[in-house]
Design an enzyme around this catalytic site. Structure first.
Site, short mmCIF file in Angstrom:
data_model
loop_
_atom_site.label_atom_id
_atom_site.label_comp_id
_atom_site.label_asym_id
_atom_site.label_seq_id
_atom_site.Cartn_x
_atom_site.Cartn_y
_atom_site.Cartn_z
N ARG A 46 -11.32 -19.00 17.78
CA ARG A 46 -12.03 -17.98 18.56
C ARG A 46 -13.46 -18.40 18.87
O ARG A 46 -13.99 -18.05 19.92
CB ARG A 46 -11.99 -16.63 17.83
CG ARG A 46 -10.60 -15.99 17.92
CD ARG A 46 -10.46 -14.75 17.05
NE ARG A 46 -11.54 -13.80 17.23
CZ ARG A 46 -11.39 -12.54 17.64
NH1 ARG A 46 -10.19 -12.08 17.94
NH2 ARG A 46 -12.42 -11.73 17.73
N SER A 47 -14.07 -19.17 18.00
CA SER A 47 -15.40 -19.70 18.31
C SER A 47 -15.32 -20.64 19.52
O SER A 47 -16.27 -20.73 20.30
CB SER A 47 -15.98 -20.45 17.11
OG SER A 47 -16.35 -19.55 16.09
N ARG A 57 -21.63 -20.10 31.67
CA ARG A 57 -22.90 -19.52 32.10
C ARG A 57 -23.96 -20.60 32.34
O ARG A 57 -24.77 -20.50 33.26
CB ARG A 57 -23.42 -18.51 31.07
CG ARG A 57 -22.66 -17.22 31.07
CD ARG A 57 -22.91 -16.41 32.34
NE ARG A 57 -22.21 -15.15 32.27
CZ ARG A 57 -21.14 -14.84 33.01
NH1 ARG A 57 -20.67 -15.70 33.89
NH2 ARG A 57 -20.56 -13.67 32.88
N HIS A 60 -23.29 -21.86 35.68
CA HIS A 60 -23.78 -20.91 36.68
C HIS A 60 -25.28 -21.06 36.91
O HIS A 60 -25.79 -20.77 37.99
CB HIS A 60 -23.48 -19.46 36.25
CG HIS A 60 -22.03 -19.11 36.33
ND1 HIS A 60 -21.47 -18.16 35.52
CD2 HIS A 60 -21.03 -19.57 37.12
CE1 HIS A 60 -20.18 -18.05 35.79
NE2 HIS A 60 -19.90 -18.90 36.76
N SER A 86 -19.52 -22.73 14.70
CA SER A 86 -18.62 -22.87 13.56
C SER A 86 -19.11 -21.98 12.43
O SER A 86 -20.18 -22.23 11.86
CB SER A 86 -18.58 -24.33 13.08
OG SER A 86 -17.81 -24.45 11.90
N GLY A 87 -18.34 -20.96 12.11
CA GLY A 87 -18.72 -20.07 11.03
C GLY A 87 -18.93 -20.81 9.73
O GLY A 87 -19.95 -20.67 9.07
N SER A 88 -17.97 -21.65 9.37
CA SER A 88 -18.06 -22.40 8.11
C SER A 88 -19.02 -23.57 8.20
O SER A 88 -19.60 -23.97 7.19
CB SER A 88 -16.67 -22.92 7.71
OG SER A 88 -16.26 -23.95 8.60
N GLY A 89 -19.15 -24.14 9.39
CA GLY A 89 -19.97 -25.33 9.55
C GLY A 89 -19.34 -26.56 8.95
O GLY A 89 -19.99 -27.59 8.77
N THR A 91 -15.68 -27.40 9.75
CA THR A 91 -14.42 -27.74 10.40
C THR A 91 -14.43 -29.24 10.70
O THR A 91 -15.35 -29.75 11.35
CB THR A 91 -14.25 -26.93 11.71
OG1 THR A 91 -14.35 -25.53 11.39
CG2 THR A 91 -12.93 -27.22 12.38
N SER A 150 -14.11 -11.73 12.90
CA SER A 150 -14.41 -11.08 14.19
C SER A 150 -15.90 -10.79 14.39
O SER A 150 -16.44 -11.02 15.47
CB SER A 150 -13.62 -9.78 14.34
OG SER A 150 -12.26 -10.05 14.52
N GLU A 153 -17.71 -13.98 15.31
CA GLU A 153 -17.33 -14.44 16.66
C GLU A 153 -17.96 -13.57 17.74
O GLU A 153 -18.48 -14.09 18.74
CB GLU A 153 -15.80 -14.47 16.78
CG GLU A 153 -15.18 -15.49 15.84
CD GLU A 153 -13.86 -15.04 15.21
OE1 GLU A 153 -13.35 -15.79 14.37
OE2 GLU A 153 -13.36 -13.94 15.54
N ASP A 161 -25.11 -15.14 24.95
CA ASP A 161 -25.48 -14.39 26.16
C ASP A 161 -26.98 -14.07 26.16
O ASP A 161 -27.64 -14.14 27.20
CB ASP A 161 -24.67 -13.09 26.27
CG ASP A 161 -23.26 -13.31 26.81
OD1 ASP A 161 -22.99 -14.39 27.39
OD2 ASP A 161 -22.43 -12.40 26.65
#
Length: 186
Positions: A46-47, A57, A60, A86-89, A91, A150, A153, A161
């Site tokens: 999901r990341s 973006r 764009h 990466s949440g865990s950093g 992967t 969740s 993410e 954004d």
């Protein structure tokens, strides 16, 4: 709970995580991206979906941006920046990307839960998001009602954004100027 009650809790959770991001690190993140010749974006799961939105973006805005692993992504060099979500950093594939970027002299920006992770140790900028995830040794300072990672993410996507809005301000751009680069073969 009703959908409105869930929405209220989720919005409180997002407010918690997003307002705790270090402003100095956020500014360094934006500076790094703004100064890059090319921006390479990488993430898994999901990341990975979230980072693709960031790459879009940037495109764009007229910034050369690529998603690592796509067939049309060129090689990174010392003028590039690798942005990793990466949440865990830790992967393995993303650690490998960071090591390769470091070898060629590129800069690395990491958005993560774990500021002590293997990728964080290689990164020039670390944006820490305090959220729980089943894959991270560090769990943040909030317990989320949402499943798995969740909250992280969502927070990383919203942070990116916000970074885009900061870049737009720096470059004196608005949505109208960016829309000229929106895909026309949909």
């Amino acid at each position: 709970m009703t959908n409105k009650e869930y929405a209220e809790v989720v919005l409180r959770e997002l407010t918690h995580t997003l307002t705790r991001i270090d402003s100095e690190q956020a500014e360094k993140f934006v500076e790094l991206v703004d100064g890059a010749k090319e921006v390479f974006c990488a993430g898994a799961g999901r990341s990975g979906f979230e980072i693709k939105g960031f790459a879009m973006r940037l495109m764009h805005m007229g910034i050369a941006s690529y998603v690592v692993g796509e067939t049309c992504t060129p090689n990174i060099d010392e003028n590039g920046v690798l942005v990793i979500c990466s949440g865990s950093g830790s992967t393995k594939s993303l650690v490998n990307h960071a090591q390769k970027a470091k070898e060629v002299g590129a800069k690395i920006a990491l958005i993560t839960i774990n500021s002590e992770s293997p990728i964080a140790k290689l990164a020039d900028v670390v944006v820490e998001i305090s959220a729980p995830s089943p894959k991270s040794a560090k769990q943040g300072d909030i317990k989320s009602i949402q499943p798995m990672g969740s909250l992280f993410e969502q927070s990383e996507g919203t942070f990116m954004d916000i970074a885009i809005m900061m870049l737009m301000e720096r470059r004196h751009m608005d949505s109208d100027t960016m829309f000229g680069r929106h895909a026309n073969m949909e």
